[in-house]
Design an enzyme around this catalytic site. Sequence first.
Site, PDB file in Angstrom:
ATOM      1  N   MET A 119       0.841  -1.192   0.000  1.00  0.00           N
ATOM      2  CA  MET A 119       0.000   0.000   0.000  1.00  0.00           C
ATOM      3  C   MET A 119       0.878   1.244   0.000  1.00  0.00           C
ATOM      4  SD  MET A 119      -2.939  -1.047   2.776  1.00  0.00           S
ATOM      5  CE  MET A 119      -1.757  -1.498   4.038  1.00  0.00           C
ATOM      6  N   GLY A 207       1.410   4.259   4.735  1.00  0.00           N
ATOM      7  CA  GLY A 207       2.193   3.414   3.846  1.00  0.00           C
ATOM      8  C   GLY A 207       2.646   2.117   4.485  1.00  0.00           C
ATOM      9  N   SER A 208       2.367   0.975   3.864  1.00  0.00           N
ATOM     10  CA  SER A 208       2.663  -0.289   4.510  1.00  0.00           C
ATOM     11  C   SER A 208       2.359  -1.455   3.580  1.00  0.00           C
ATOM     12  CB  SER A 208       1.852  -0.403   5.801  1.00  0.00           C
ATOM     13  OG  SER A 208       0.519   0.017   5.551  1.00  0.00           O
ATOM     14  N   ARG A 209       2.134  -2.647   4.184  1.00  0.00           N
ATOM     15  CA  ARG A 209       1.903  -3.857   3.402  1.00  0.00           C
ATOM     16  C   ARG A 209       1.050  -4.831   4.190  1.00  0.00           C
ATOM     17  NH1 ARG A 209       7.141  -7.534   2.191  1.00  0.00           N
ATOM     18  NH2 ARG A 209       6.181  -9.543   2.591  1.00  0.00           N
TER      19      ARG A 209
END
Length: 249
Positions: A119, A207-209
């Site tokens: 993301m 922001g990440s995953r």
Amino acid sequence: MASEILDNQGRGEASWQWPSIHAEGRKFGAIAGGVALIGWLLLGPWVGWPLAVLTLCVLAFFRDPVRVTPQDDRGIVAPADGLVTLISKVAPPRELTVDDGSGSAPMPNAPVTRVSIFMSVFDVHINRAPIGGTVKRVIYIPGKFVNADLDKASEENERQHVLIERSDGTRICFTQIAGLVARRIVPFIKPGDFIAAGQRVGLIRFGSRVDVYLPAGVEPRVVMGQKTIAGETVLAELGAAPLIEGVVQ
């Protein structure tokens, strides 16, 4: 009429609307807006305008659009908006392959398919349940903040595992992983909660995953580089035939 329920039978009126802002982001928007106002009053529009734009960006980050989840018991939907960056065979998270006190491990220590969704700061960051069922475990693990796009982020970064079990015993684990900018994983659920597929389960700020561990023998219905929409894109189907050369059979 606008008051009629919207469905697939042609009833009701559908129109585009601005997505709502999740409650988690309103305080950040208020803070950014206050700073922008003070900057404008004290330093003028040259400072005020950029800060006003930043306020809009903060509000956009926490947008929470309505999603329509496919009503198919076989479907495993994407828990996050973003880009499919990794599809690989790996062992489930080690935290879920040890005895949890019940006499058995929540997940077997055998390779399964992991689908990783990255993301960016431009994606919606509300995460949703890939299946409906009971939340069996929520495990938070502190860690580093390396680039979430790297494979090692699954083992080294700050993360949170969520294990959901359907009524038929099928279990799905997904992991929220913090990244370079993300500094906070915010859960909306706890063990014991009963949730529906596509229901909001948490968010990761800035922001990440998200990694999804598919059940043994289940193959993904997405490909590398594909964009996903949380609660709508079908990642995999229980009992479906495998993909052949990237084509859904």
